[in-house]
Design a protein around this motif. Sequence first.
Motif, PDB file in Angstrom:
ATOM      1  N   LYS A 290      22.510 -46.627 -19.312  1.00  7.59           N
ATOM      2  CA  LYS A 290      22.063 -47.580 -18.321  1.00  7.59           C
ATOM      3  C   LYS A 290      20.524 -46.852 -18.392  1.00  7.59           C
ATOM      4  O   LYS A 290      19.210 -47.263 -18.452  1.00  7.59           O
ATOM      5  N   ASN A 291      20.321 -45.448 -18.014  1.00 16.00           N
ATOM      6  CA  ASN A 291      18.631 -45.011 -17.527  1.00 16.00           C
ATOM      7  C   ASN A 291      18.920 -44.397 -19.257  1.00 16.00           C
ATOM      8  O   ASN A 291      17.513 -43.292 -19.522  1.00 16.00           O
ATOM      9  N   GLY A 292      19.710 -44.258 -20.177  1.00 14.56           N
ATOM     10  CA  GLY A 292      19.652 -43.407 -21.683  1.00 14.56           C
ATOM     11  C   GLY A 292      19.972 -41.883 -20.981  1.00 14.56           C
ATOM     12  O   GLY A 292      20.617 -41.121 -20.129  1.00 14.56           O
ATOM     13  N   GLY A 293      20.007 -41.115 -22.365  1.00 11.84           N
ATOM     14  CA  GLY A 293      20.317 -39.520 -22.239  1.00 11.84           C
ATOM     15  C   GLY A 293      20.968 -38.958 -22.427  1.00 11.84           C
ATOM     16  O   GLY A 293      21.318 -39.958 -23.750  1.00 11.84           O
ATOM     17  N   TYR A 294      21.541 -37.941 -22.759  1.00 15.88           N
ATOM     18  CA  TYR A 294      22.713 -38.063 -23.369  1.00 15.88           C
ATOM     19  C   TYR A 294      23.762 -36.786 -22.172  1.00 15.88           C
ATOM     20  O   TYR A 294      23.654 -36.423 -21.173  1.00 15.88           O
ATOM     21  N   LEU A 295      24.897 -37.303 -22.922  1.00 17.86           N
ATOM     22  CA  LEU A 295      25.932 -36.498 -21.587  1.00 17.86           C
ATOM     23  C   LEU A 295      26.989 -35.739 -23.274  1.00 17.86           C
ATOM     24  O   LEU A 295      27.300 -35.976 -24.375  1.00 17.86           O
ATOM     25  N   ALA A 296      27.235 -34.527 -22.202  1.00 20.83           N
ATOM     26  CA  ALA A 296      27.790 -33.989 -23.583  1.00 20.83           C
ATOM     27  C   ALA A 296      29.749 -33.720 -22.547  1.00 20.83           C
ATOM     28  O   ALA A 296      29.781 -33.065 -21.804  1.00 20.83           O
ATOM     29  N   VAL A 297      30.608 -33.787 -23.760  1.00 17.87           N
ATOM     30  CA  VAL A 297      32.268 -33.159 -22.748  1.00 17.87           C
ATOM     31  C   VAL A 297      32.539 -31.485 -23.610  1.00 17.87           C
ATOM     32  O   VAL A 297      32.262 -32.642 -25.323  1.00 17.87           O
ATOM     33  N   PHE A 298      32.502 -31.296 -23.008  1.00 23.87           N
ATOM     34  CA  PHE A 298      33.563 -29.963 -24.001  1.00 23.87           C
ATOM     35  C   PHE A 298      35.330 -29.821 -23.871  1.00 23.87           C
ATOM     36  O   PHE A 298      35.459 -29.448 -22.204  1.00 23.87           O
ATOM     37  N   MET A 299      36.043 -29.418 -24.415  1.00 29.25           N
ATOM     38  CA  MET A 299      36.950 -29.293 -24.658  1.00 29.25           C
ATOM     39  C   MET A 299      37.350 -27.880 -24.416  1.00 29.25           C
ATOM     40  O   MET A 299      37.288 -27.262 -25.601  1.00 29.25           O
TER      41      MET A 299
END
Length: 696
Positions: A290-299
């Motif tokens: 919806k808002n843009g940007g980035y999401l990082a997922v760390f395992m």
Amino acid sequence: MLESSYNPSLVLWSLAVAALASYTALDLASRVASSHGAAARWWLAGGACAMGLGIWSMHFVGMLAFNLPIPLGYDPFITAISLLMAIASSGYVLWLVCRATLPWYRLLAGGFIMAIGIAGMHYTGMGAMLMRPGIDYLPSWVALSLLIAFGASVAALWLAFRLRKNLNYVKALRVGASVVMGAAIAGMHYTGMAAAQFPVGSICGAASTGVDVYWLALLTISVTLAALLATLVVSVLDNRMQLTSTTLSTSLRKATDQLEHLSLHDGLTQLPNRIFFEERLDQAIRSVKKNGGYLAVFMIDVDGFQVINDAYGRHVGDRLLVAMAQRLQNGIRAQDTLARLAGDEFVLQAFISKPDDASLMADKFIHLVQAPFQIVGRDLHISVSIGVTMCPEDGDLRETLLANADAARRHAKSSGRNTYRFFESSMNDNVYEQLRLLQDFRIALENDQLSLVYQPIYDSRGRGLASAEALLRWTHPDHGRVAPDSFIPMAERTGLIVPIGEWVLDQACSQLRCWQDAGWKDARVAVNLSAMQFSHSGLVEMLQTILDRYRIKPESLTLEITETTAMQNAETSIVILHKLRRLGVRIAIDDFGTGYSSLLYLKRLPVSELKIDRGFVHDLTLQKEDVAIVEAVVTLANKLGLSVVAEGVETTEQRDLLVDLGCDYLQGYLLGRPVHAETLLGLVTEGTRAEHLAQL
């Protein structure tokens, strides 16, 4: 003027009634203030009656104590009006003191209205004598009685408002306050009586038609004391019930909060668990879309954690995980979410402004854990392998991101550990195949591709078929039968195991009902619970619903959990197992002897049976150590009153040795492979069983 006198005993009784009425008023004020809704209205009405009766009785007993050298009496109708005035004044007072605030202008106005009510009650009561000629009142004394009534009313209102809370020190102050209030009310009454002048030759018109003075005094005192004491007793009992109810409500609320916390958090580290994390991850993905940007997922995976567990013991490993969780938690922002998935695996989601920020965060985590951990006097040095994936570049589905992060983590681990890797499509050639398989598995239930087979479990003492273990099978329309080892771990990782597990329980109990209706009255079935199912908050309610739906006796159902699952967080497991046991179902510890068990916890687990892992049975005739282990397990189970099931029985030598060692039940290919429900029902008879075994 006629000379008057007072009966001393009745005067003392009037003072006692005034003090008791004042104490009752203070107590009732607290009851009304602490009640709500209909209860508050009932207490207000009952309190007005009791308090008004007490004040009026003090006044009336005081009048009965008054003597003139002529016969006296009181008109019942006028006397009743004076009582109603007292009740109305009392109701207003109780309503007023139960307001949230009592400013000075309201206090004075309330005191004035109450004084008018009390004075009206008094002089109306005097008028009930029907004196001829009428009573002469001294204006100065009347004015004084009104001032005393006003002062007593203001003091009573203030004290009732201040002492309306049921605190220990307040209860003690009420006794003294009731004496002061009673004396003030009595002072007003006797001042008003002193204002009355009776001319010589006066006649009491109510003397012949009224009630006898002495009987009236006795009746008034008795009824009033009974009413006030009864009101106080009811108030005390209600207060205790309210305190008990409040305590229970508080305890229930705390228990509910704790259960909700347990269902959404890891019991060991108190970090969010998979269920909580997946909800947050879905929300974060929607926000990015919806808002843009980035999401990082760390395992994040601890390198060599199993070695630490083996070398120092599980308790040291647990404390290390807790310390690591705290260190990681302290290194993230408030808007980030860190969770523990299982074992030594952690996962983190974080909003970032540009992809390079993910590298900085991964470097930070690696350096965070490089400092030694002080655990039970030891310096433990660890490292972590981290897999990183980005949304939306690497995917915008929760399953995709978790699978990609896990693939990147595995690549980091195989690259030498103590490092991080970003996900690349070349890391895992079959990642998309696994995702497609995952998507197919999600709709397998809707397309009737899942089914159950049942492996028979026999009584080792020759009593025939005892029960069966339900096993899940998936027949893919393109790939045919898919091995459980391929899709069960995938279901665990994605959380699909919860709805699938519910389906398995429902189908197994439905089949159990069919077996029992078909004549196998003592049929029993065992169902495996995954670690995620076991910790799911709705497990107990779901089981109760299924048992009720198929009218299953709870003891006919056995729930199997692995030893590792039970010991993952032993204290939490004990709570969950007790809830399941209260339903009446049987509990079995599966794969016993392969996990990190603790006899201290085992004796507290409300289990019914232990299942010896097939790894001990396989080499039973070759390894003396395995024989010793099985014998020790059987002896332990006998001491704890538990049944023992040996699985993986494939040869007659294994069967005979297990029977000699004292195993209660046997399961394995020698005795029967997993079969369909209809086939299993035929094995109930000895002849069919023998025919079945001959075909093996």
